[in-house]
Enzyme design. Structure first.
Site, PDB file in Angstrom:
ATOM      1  N   GLY A  47       0.818  -1.205   0.000  1.00 52.06           N
ATOM      2  CA  GLY A  47       0.000   0.000   0.000  1.00 52.06           C
ATOM      3  C   GLY A  47       0.851   1.254   0.000  1.00 52.06           C
ATOM      4  O   GLY A  47       0.537   2.238  -0.677  1.00 52.06           O
ATOM      5  N   TRP A  98       2.304   1.565  -3.421  1.00 54.83           N
ATOM      6  CA  TRP A  98       1.277   2.023  -4.362  1.00 54.83           C
ATOM      7  C   TRP A  98       1.257   3.549  -4.427  1.00 54.83           C
ATOM      8  O   TRP A  98       1.021   4.128  -5.491  1.00 54.83           O
ATOM      9  CB  TRP A  98      -0.091   1.501  -3.911  1.00 54.83           C
ATOM     10  CG  TRP A  98      -1.251   1.982  -4.736  1.00 54.83           C
ATOM     11  CD1 TRP A  98      -1.764   1.408  -5.866  1.00 54.83           C
ATOM     12  CD2 TRP A  98      -2.067   3.143  -4.494  1.00 54.83           C
ATOM     13  NE1 TRP A  98      -2.832   2.133  -6.342  1.00 54.83           N
ATOM     14  CE2 TRP A  98      -3.035   3.213  -5.514  1.00 54.83           C
ATOM     15  CE3 TRP A  98      -2.066   4.138  -3.511  1.00 54.83           C
ATOM     16  CZ2 TRP A  98      -3.991   4.216  -5.577  1.00 54.83           C
ATOM     17  CZ3 TRP A  98      -3.010   5.148  -3.568  1.00 54.83           C
ATOM     18  CH2 TRP A  98      -3.963   5.178  -4.600  1.00 54.83           C
ATOM     19  N   HIS A  99       1.528   4.204  -3.299  1.00 52.77           N
ATOM     20  CA  HIS A  99       1.482   5.657  -3.269  1.00 52.77           C
ATOM     21  C   HIS A  99       2.630   6.283  -4.045  1.00 52.77           C
ATOM     22  O   HIS A  99       2.480   7.395  -4.571  1.00 52.77           O
ATOM     23  CB  HIS A  99       1.505   6.161  -1.826  1.00 52.77           C
ATOM     24  CG  HIS A  99       0.195   6.064  -1.131  1.00 52.77           C
ATOM     25  ND1 HIS A  99      -0.245   4.895  -0.544  1.00 52.77           N
ATOM     26  CD2 HIS A  99      -0.797   6.971  -0.943  1.00 52.77           C
ATOM     27  CE1 HIS A  99      -1.442   5.110  -0.015  1.00 52.77           C
ATOM     28  NE2 HIS A  99      -1.801   6.348  -0.246  1.00 52.77           N
ATOM     29  N   GLY A 100       3.753   5.618  -4.104  1.00 52.05           N
ATOM     30  CA  GLY A 100       4.858   6.217  -4.834  1.00 52.05           C
ATOM     31  C   GLY A 100       6.115   5.382  -4.763  1.00 52.05           C
ATOM     32  O   GLY A 100       6.303   4.585  -3.838  1.00 52.05           O
ATOM     33  N   PHE A 109      -0.075  10.315  -7.845  1.00 50.00           N
ATOM     34  CA  PHE A 109      -0.109   8.867  -7.653  1.00 50.00           C
ATOM     35  C   PHE A 109      -0.904   8.173  -8.756  1.00 50.00           C
ATOM     36  O   PHE A 109      -0.969   6.967  -8.781  1.00 50.00           O
ATOM     37  CB  PHE A 109      -0.727   8.523  -6.276  1.00 50.00           C
ATOM     38  CG  PHE A 109      -0.003   9.207  -5.144  1.00 50.00           C
ATOM     39  CD1 PHE A 109       1.368   9.323  -5.157  1.00 50.00           C
ATOM     40  CD2 PHE A 109      -0.716   9.738  -4.072  1.00 50.00           C
ATOM     41  CE1 PHE A 109       2.036   9.956  -4.107  1.00 50.00           C
ATOM     42  CE2 PHE A 109      -0.050  10.364  -3.027  1.00 50.00           C
ATOM     43  CZ  PHE A 109       1.323  10.467  -3.049  1.00 50.00           C
TER      44      PHE A 109
END
Length: 466
Positions: free
Chosen positions: A322, A325-327, A466
């Site tokens: 997770g 996923w943001h960066g 994102f």
């Protein structure tokens, strides 16, 4: 394209007029095709050629889901599911993580004494790729699980993926939450119109007045050598408010725009800073992401059904992914790791089940939860690990005075966040009534005046990257 821009206003207004002239029930074919056209322009506004990237995912997922539904062979069904997932993840990985992987490999070579320089691609990230990839993947997986039937027409699936309100920064809308609405008539009655406008105004207020004003202070002072511990702590609190206002602002505008067009989006935030546990925080913050990770990653990994140790590993794995996923940055990985470890420790010690505990114990754990959430935001906001560690060291020095007056004044723009959460708490306790039409009208008028009078320096939505 930013919702807070004249280009978007000029794109949306003709569509809104067409809602009255051509799409009174919102199911009319001409209005449907007009929404597709507007969504396509919205997609191509950023980097026009990237429409081909999105079309690749859409075409593969549409075809894979159709073949999955048509086949009774478990092996063939899995093959097309894996084809869909591999295509989406490879595209996402190529654009988002290639340079991160090259940079990490370069660092490993340097640690080994090999001073090798690897080429970096420097690709521009397709707008909203993390959001629409998860939405599109949910369709194939849900068809495979027999939760939904595949759509017959390609244009229906294309519209689901490209529908402009949720495209840039969510909420992550699943196929099962959206596709059934195609055939549902929803006229633009006054109740629908007024609620949609209220959501849009609330989102614009949170973004333009609160988030952008706070950002104008946080950005220049975040990594400032002259900051005291008090300044740095206040900046961290300010950023926690900024990211809430920014992201909840976008989600609120997106829900309002979709509602005007005749569609409902799921709730994405529910007063997250009221969360008394880490598990409750993720039931309130970015709800569509946390529920997606739960249903499509945590549960398939085994959830909490196998063993206690496997549960902790699953929690940590999900939150690490997770964060990633943001960066593509180590700071996001650390942010995810903090939340994953916190969830695991909380579950191990049963601190997520304190409903019957003494109030003082519940309050103490609430303060611990919110303090660690704040700590994690430092990594989320910082440009690199060095900056994050430096800022934590600044706070730990415990030199709280003097305070920067600019930073202190900016805390006034946290008052709407405090007010929203206090009202949310009173609603949860059954004390305050649901806002009626008159109360919403007064709030809408006040927010409009504030937007016109206090509009801060414009900036992109944080989750745009994102």
């Amino acid at each position: 394209m930013n919702f807070i821009s004249w280009s978007f206003v000029l794109l949306f207004l003709p569509l809104f007029a067409a809602r009255f002239a051509l799409g009174q029930r919102k199911t009319e074919r001409l209005f449907f095709w007009l929404m597709i056209a507007v969504s396509t322009v919205f997609v191509m506004w950023h980097v026009p050629i990237y429409i081909l990237v999105m079309l690749t995912s859409i075409t593969v997922d549409y075809a894979a889901a159709s073949r999955i539904a048509a086949s009774n062979d478990p092996g063939q069904r899995k093959l097309f599911l894996y084809l869909s997932m591999a295509t989406n993840l490879l595209i996402l990985g190529a654009f988002k993580y290639t340079d991160f992987a090259l940079h990490t490999t370069e660092q490993i070579f340097h640690l080994a004494g090999l001073h090798t320089t690897l080429p970096h691609l420097g690709l521009i990230l397709p707008m909203g790729i993390s959001f629409y990839t998860f939405g599109s993947m949910s369709y194939t997986v849900d068809v495979y699980r027999n939760r939904i039937k595949p759509v017959r027409r390609f244009q229906d699936f294309y519209f689901f993926v490209t529908f402009f309100p949720h495209l840039v920064a969510g909420p992550i809308v699943r196929a099962e939450q959206f596709l059934y609405q195609f055939a549902r008539t929803r006229r633009l009655h006054f109740r629908v119109f007024s609620h949609a406008v209220f959501l849009i105004l609330r989102g614009a207020f949170l973004k333009m007045v609160c988030a952008d004003t706070i950002a104008s202070i946080v950005a220049p002072y975040w990594y400032h050598r002259s900051n005291t511990s008090g300044d740095q702590l206040l900046l961290t609190v300010l950023f926690s408010g900024q990211i809430f206002c920014d992201f909840e602002g976008y989600s609120s505008i997106a829900r309002g725009l979709a509602y005007l067009m005749g569609y409902r989006f799921p709730l994405n935030f529910d007063n997250p800073y009221l969360a008394a546990s880490f598990s409750n925080f993720w039931e309130r913050w970015h709800i569509t992401l946390s529920s997606w990770l739960r249903d499509y990653l945590y549960l398939p990994l085994g959830g909490n059904r196998i063993s206690a140790s496997r549960t902790y590993i699953n929690l940590l794995t999900v939150m690490l992914l997770g964060g990633l996923w943001h960066g593509a940055s180590l700071t996001f990985v650390v942010w995810g790791a903090i939340h994953g470890l916190a969830l695991a420790v909380e579950r191990k010690l049963k601190l997520n089940r304190l409903d019957s505990a003494y109030p003082i114990i519940r309050l103490a754990w609430y303060m611990v939860v919110q303090a660690i959430v704040l700590l994690a935001w430092i990594f989320f906001r910082s440009a690199g690990m060095h900056d994050a560690v430096y800022i934590i060291g600044k706070i730990a020095a415990l030199k709280f005075c003097p305070l920067n007056p600019d930073i202190v004044r900016a805390t006034a723009f946290l008052l709407p966040v405090v007010g929203m959460h206090l009202y949310g708490l009173s609603r949860e306790k059954g004390i305050a009534p649901v806002l009626g039409g008159r109360a919403k009208a007064v709030l809408a008028a006040l927010m409009t005046v504030a937007i016109l009078a206090l509009y801060g320096e414009s900036s992109e939505f944080i989750y745009f990257q994102f």
